[in-house]
Design an enzyme around this catalytic site. Structure first.
Site, PDB file in Angstrom:
ATOM      1  N   SER A  80      24.324  15.695  27.475  1.00 11.99           N
ATOM      2  CA  SER A  80      24.375  16.190  26.101  1.00 11.99           C
ATOM      3  C   SER A  80      24.873  17.639  26.071  1.00 11.99           C
ATOM      4  O   SER A  80      25.996  17.902  26.515  1.00 11.99           O
ATOM      5  CB  SER A  80      22.996  16.036  25.447  1.00 11.99           C
ATOM      6  OG  SER A  80      23.068  16.243  24.056  1.00 11.99           O
ATOM      7  N   ASP A  90      26.189   6.003  20.323  1.00 12.67           N
ATOM      8  CA  ASP A  90      26.032   7.448  20.215  1.00 12.67           C
ATOM      9  C   ASP A  90      27.011   7.983  19.168  1.00 12.67           C
ATOM     10  O   ASP A  90      28.206   7.690  19.236  1.00 12.67           O
ATOM     11  CB  ASP A  90      26.319   8.097  21.565  1.00 12.67           C
ATOM     12  CG  ASP A  90      26.060   9.591  21.604  1.00 12.67           C
ATOM     13  OD1 ASP A  90      25.748  10.182  20.546  1.00 12.67           O
ATOM     14  OD2 ASP A  90      26.183  10.171  22.695  1.00 12.67           O
ATOM     15  N   HIS A 108      22.526   7.810  22.298  1.00 10.28           N
ATOM     16  CA  HIS A 108      22.496   9.137  22.907  1.00 10.28           C
ATOM     17  C   HIS A 108      21.180   9.322  23.662  1.00 10.28           C
ATOM     18  O   HIS A 108      20.124   8.854  23.239  1.00 10.28           O
ATOM     19  CB  HIS A 108      22.620  10.197  21.815  1.00 10.28           C
ATOM     20  CG  HIS A 108      22.861  11.569  22.336  1.00 10.28           C
ATOM     21  ND1 HIS A 108      24.103  12.006  22.729  1.00 10.28           N
ATOM     22  CD2 HIS A 108      22.022  12.613  22.536  1.00 10.28           C
ATOM     23  CE1 HIS A 108      24.028  13.245  23.143  1.00 10.28           C
ATOM     24  NE2 HIS A 108      22.763  13.647  23.045  1.00 10.28           N
TER      25      HIS A 108
END
Length: 307
Positions: free
Chosen positions: A153, A251, A281
């Site tokens: 991320s 995501d 995600h």
């Protein structure tokens, strides 16, 4: 395929988020309560907390040694958390799995967080630790070959930014970059990528949450037009290290990661884009216990084995 049933079950059991502004201190404390006790964590030959004395100052790092050996390749890991969450503890299990599966010594970076530390403090810490690893290689038993970066991320944002910054500085020791569902465009205009609309609601991280979650970083001085903030904005990607870009089917940030992989290939950089079906995600951090997603560490191992 549909969202993985184990992920769907987990999401269905989550409480409704509280209304009002985000509280970084409370959210960090809440994350720490989910860290597994030490005796339940994946055992390795050695895990050591060290202070890296770098050009950016003193940076806490956690060093994971998978097995006893005379020397090791090294992987420097940057945890995720929208630049204001995450710690050496919350992502300890990810670093342990990376060390075990790759056989590399992993150096996890406890970089400074927004909003307390303004941009580019966290990025500076990450880059400085990579340089520190190369300079202190003897004390780390680095074999002088593999020096890889990995991050999830916002940690993936830092991977891309550090790789670019190192290239511009003429620092050519980084051999690989691994980006797990990276945040590469902090503009957050919902019309920029189809996945921002396709995966907007119901998959954990929601498109409407991207701006408030990243506001601490952006309000600290990080300009979305700056390629060190939004690496997708870098005009010239030639000369960057080979990359593995991992995305999740559900995501919202899927498409920017996959676009970055394509742009790397167009620039002549060896780049593999690997989409994990049924995943949203954060699956490396939260759902790598599911066999289909634990495979990401094996894929990382195989990628890092290529020179």
């Amino acid at each position: 395929m549909p969202l993985h049933p184990e992920i769907a079950k987990f999401l269905a059991g989550l409480p409704t988020p509280p209304e009002g502004p985000l509280d970084p201190v409370a959210m960090r404390a809440g994350d720490e309560t989910h860290v597994a006790p030490l005796e339940e964590r994946l055992p390795l030959h050695a895990v050591e907390d060290v202070t890296a004395r770098t050009a950016s100052g003193e940076v806490p790092v956690r060093i994971y040694t998978p097995v006893e050996a005379d020397s090791y390749g090294v992987l420097v890991y940057f945890h995720g958390g929208a630049f204001f969450l995450g710690s050496l503890n919350t992502h300890d299990h990810v670093a342990r799995s990376l060390a075990k599966e790759t056989g590399l010594k992993v150096v996890s970076v406890g970089y400074r967080l927004a909003p307390e530390a303004a941009f580019p403090a966290g990025l500076d810490d990450c880059y400085a630790v990579v340089r520190w690893v190369a300079e202190q290689g003897g004390s780390l038993a680095w074999d002088g070959t593999t020096l890889a970066l990995a991050g999830d991320s916002s940690g993936g944002t830092f991977v891309a930014a550090v790789a670019a910054r190192a290239h511009d500085d003429g620092f050519d020791r980084i051999t690989h970059q691994v980006l797990y569902y990276p945040s590469l465009d902090l503009d957050f205009d919902v019309d920029r990528y189809a996945s921002l609309r396709e995966n907007a609601v119901g998959y954990g991280l929601e498109t409407a949450g991207l701006k408030p979650f990243n506001a601490f970083y952006l309000d600290s001085g990080a300009d979305p037009a700056d390629p060190l903030v939004s690496p997708i904005r870098r005009a010239d990607l030639t000369g960057l290290p080979p990359a593995l870009v991992v995305t999740g089917e559900y995501d919202p940030m899927r498409d920017e990661g996959e676009l970055y992989g394509r742009r790397l290939r167009e620039a002549g950089v060896e780049a593999t884009v690997s989409r994990y079906e049924g995943a949203g995600h954060g699956f490396v951090q939260h759902f790598s216990w599911i066999p289909e997603y634990h495979r990401v560490f094996e894929e990382t191992r195989d990628f890092l084995g290529r020179r």
